[in-house]
Design a protein around this motif. Structure first.
Motif, short mmCIF file in Angstrom:
data_model
loop_
_atom_site.label_atom_id
_atom_site.label_comp_id
_atom_site.label_asym_id
_atom_site.label_seq_id
_atom_site.Cartn_x
_atom_site.Cartn_y
_atom_site.Cartn_z
N SER A 69 0.87 -1.17 0.00
CA SER A 69 0.00 0.00 0.00
C SER A 69 0.92 1.22 0.00
O SER A 69 1.67 1.44 0.94
N ARG A 70 0.89 1.97 -1.08
CA ARG A 70 1.87 3.05 -1.25
C ARG A 70 1.20 4.24 -1.91
O ARG A 70 0.42 4.08 -2.84
N HIS A 108 -3.97 0.80 4.58
CA HIS A 108 -3.68 1.63 5.75
C HIS A 108 -5.00 1.94 6.44
O HIS A 108 -5.87 2.56 5.84
N HIS A 155 3.08 6.28 17.21
CA HIS A 155 3.21 4.87 16.86
C HIS A 155 2.14 4.00 17.53
O HIS A 155 1.38 3.29 16.86
N TYR A 159 -1.76 1.94 16.38
CA TYR A 159 -2.26 0.58 16.60
C TYR A 159 -3.58 0.57 17.37
O TYR A 159 -4.45 -0.26 17.09
N PHE A 210 6.98 -4.56 12.31
CA PHE A 210 8.29 -4.91 12.89
C PHE A 210 8.21 -4.92 14.42
O PHE A 210 8.93 -5.64 15.08
N SER A 211 7.37 -4.06 14.99
CA SER A 211 7.46 -3.80 16.43
C SER A 211 6.67 -4.83 17.25
O SER A 211 5.77 -5.50 16.74
C1 LIG Z 1 6.72 -7.20 5.79
C2 LIG Z 1 6.18 -5.81 5.95
C3 LIG Z 1 5.42 -5.24 4.93
C4 LIG Z 1 4.90 -3.95 5.05
N1 LIG Z 1 4.18 -3.41 4.03
C5 LIG Z 1 3.73 -2.13 4.12
C6 LIG Z 1 3.04 -1.50 3.06
O1 LIG Z 1 2.80 -2.08 2.01
N2 LIG Z 1 2.66 -0.20 3.22
C7 LIG Z 1 2.93 0.49 4.36
O2 LIG Z 1 2.61 1.66 4.44
N3 LIG Z 1 3.56 -0.09 5.38
C8 LIG Z 1 3.97 -1.36 5.29
N4 LIG Z 1 4.64 -1.92 6.34
C9 LIG Z 1 4.86 -1.09 7.52
C10 LIG Z 1 3.97 -1.47 8.67
O3 LIG Z 1 2.64 -1.41 8.33
C11 LIG Z 1 4.16 -0.57 9.88
O4 LIG Z 1 3.47 0.61 9.72
C12 LIG Z 1 5.57 -0.18 10.11
O5 LIG Z 1 6.33 -1.34 10.13
C13 LIG Z 1 5.72 0.60 11.43
O6 LIG Z 1 5.11 -0.05 12.47
P1 LIG Z 1 5.92 -1.02 13.43
O7 LIG Z 1 6.85 -0.16 14.20
O8 LIG Z 1 4.89 -1.67 14.27
O9 LIG Z 1 6.64 -1.99 12.57
C14 LIG Z 1 5.16 -3.20 6.23
C15 LIG Z 1 5.91 -3.79 7.26
C16 LIG Z 1 6.41 -5.07 7.14
C17 LIG Z 1 7.21 -5.67 8.27
#
Ligand SMILES: Cc1cc2nc3c(=O)[nH]c(=O)nc-3n(C[C@H](O)[C@H](O)[C@H](O)COP(=O)(O)O)c2cc1C
Length: 389
Positions: A69-70, A108, A155, A159, A210-211
């Motif tokens: 999703s971009r 998103h 952050h 969630y 990731f988190s």
């Molecule tokens: C394997 C993977 C794929 C992801 N794909 C997308 C994506 O397509 N678009 C997007 O905006 N974020 C994507 N993210 C980001 C996550 O949705 C999340 O917002 C980002 O990792 C920050 O949150 P976190 O700190 O919980 O990881 C992806 C993350 C991971 C690990």
């Protein structure tokens, strides 16, 4: 330990069948998805090419196609990720052009109303005969979220917002009475959405994060997590951690990993490609932006930033599947042994990379029993929804 009833889990269809390591094509709908580089062979998006690649993957038995999703790119010379197709409409059209593979819409939460998302997914479920999944992402790229006026959410708040969003989607899909929802972030008056999805209890839900906070969200609400990992033991640790959390919520859980394929005739050739993409072909400004804008790069020690830059420029820091077909098959066998249920593959060039993977890597995986052809696939679609024929 939660005392609330567990969120119903979807387990029907090839994504959850006992067929070994599942395969998905990841990021095909976004330019330069596999690497932030100016290399001439980088991925450009084109609808006919996307259809061709998805149909090749389906014919080879891949279980899933997962779009990014971009909304904008990382600028620099080549603006990687700057061209993208919308995941919902993209998956809807692909649903009509395929018959077995599961399509995901990556969404998103902050950019779309849950009422709209529930309706769109139910519609794609009808078009596809029960082959759509929802990949819920909380968002990480402030400059694109700013276009929606939501850049100020922190952050963890993203969630808790996503939890409310998903609770509403699940209630809209459930076959119940109209409902009112009053959350901290979202409210719905007399929530209603019919028809519900074809899949029962609902289309598979995936979350990519990731988190630890993200993994906790996934363990509670999602059927599959989509994680990143550095090596097989890192993958095994993530699998254990997320599954333990899911058990605490009374649920089971599948774990997939994002992996990057660089397949060549020799190990040397594969590593030479990686060196070129992250060396003379690098789009350095875009690489720096990608790390600073989405990975917290401004707070990183310079050495970590430098190392990550090499990975982002050559493989977008996906799990490295670099080398000959034999070497890549071994790495996939290790991931499977680490408890990973599926891999979502990015590539520098999908049009060349997917057929090569199918011709060279897939036969080794099947010969070694790392994956077995799915028995639940049917020409009508890959899901036999419970309680329906
Ligand atoms: C394997 C993977 C794929 C992801 N794909 C997308 C994506 O397509 N678009 C997007 O905006 N974020 C994507 N993210 C980001 C996550 O949705 C999340 O917002 C980002 O990792 C920050 O949150 P976190 O700190 O919980 O990881 C992806 C993350 C991971 C690990």
């Amino acid at each position: 330990m939660t005392h609330e009833p567990a969120v119903p889990r979807t387990t029907a269809g090839p994504l959850f069948a006992d067929t070994g390591l599942k395969l998905g094509v990841f990021g095909l709908n976004v330019s330069s998805a596999g690497a932030v580089t100016a290399a001439a062979e980088r991925h450009e998006i084109d609808w006919d090419q996307n259809v061709r690649v998805v149909q090749q993957a389906e014919n080879a038995g891949f279980e899933a196609v997962i779009p990014f999703s971009r909304w904008r790119g990382f600028e620099g010379r080549t603006n990687p990720w700057g061209q993208s197709f919308d995941p919902y409409t993209w998956s809807a059209a692909l649903a009509a052009l395929t018959s077995r593979i599961t399509l995901f819409a990556t969404s998103h939460c902050l950019t779309v109303s849950p009422v709209m998302a529930a309706k769109q997914i139910a519609t794609i479920d009808a078009i596809s005969g029960g082959r759509i999944g929802l990949n819920v992402v909380a968002g990480w790229f402030a400059k694109e979220l700013a276009m929606f006026g939501v850049e100020t959410l922190g952050h963890d708040d993203r969630y808790s917002y996503s939890e409310e969003w998903l609770e509403i989607v699940l209630r809209l899909w459930a076959d119940g009475d109209d409902f009112d929802y009053e959350g901290h972030w979202l409210s719905v008056a007399a929530g209603y959405s019919r028809p519900g999805p074809v899949q029962h209890p609902h289309p598979p839900i995936m979350n990519a994060a990731f988190s630890d906070r993200g993994h906790r969200f996934a363990a509670r609400y999602a059927d599959l997590s989509f994680v990143s990992a550095f090596d097989a033991s890192d993958a095994a640790a993530k699998v254990r951690n997320i599954r333990e959390m899911a058990t605490g919520f009374g649920r089971e859980h599948s774990v997939w990993v994002a992996a990057s394929v660089v397949c060549a005739d020799t190990e040397q050739e594969a590593h030479d490609l990686v060196r070129r993409w992250s060396g003379i072909d690098a789009d350095e400004v875009a690489v720096r932006n990608a790390i600073d804008w989405t990975m917290g790069g401004t707070r990183m020690p310079p050495e970590q930033h430098r190392q990550l830059a090499g990975a982002v420029a050559s493989t977008m820091a996906g799990y490295p599947l670099i080398g000959t077909a034999e070497r890549i098959s071994e790495a996939l066998a290790q991931l499977s042994a680490a408890g990973i249920d599926g891999v979502a593959l990015t590539m520098m060039n999908y049009e060349a990379g997917v057929p090569r993977f199918i011709d060279e890597v897939l036969p080794i995986l099947e010969k070694n029993g790392v994956r077995r052809p799915s028995v639940t696939q049917s020409p009508q679609g890959n899901i036999a929804p419970e309680g329906r024929s």
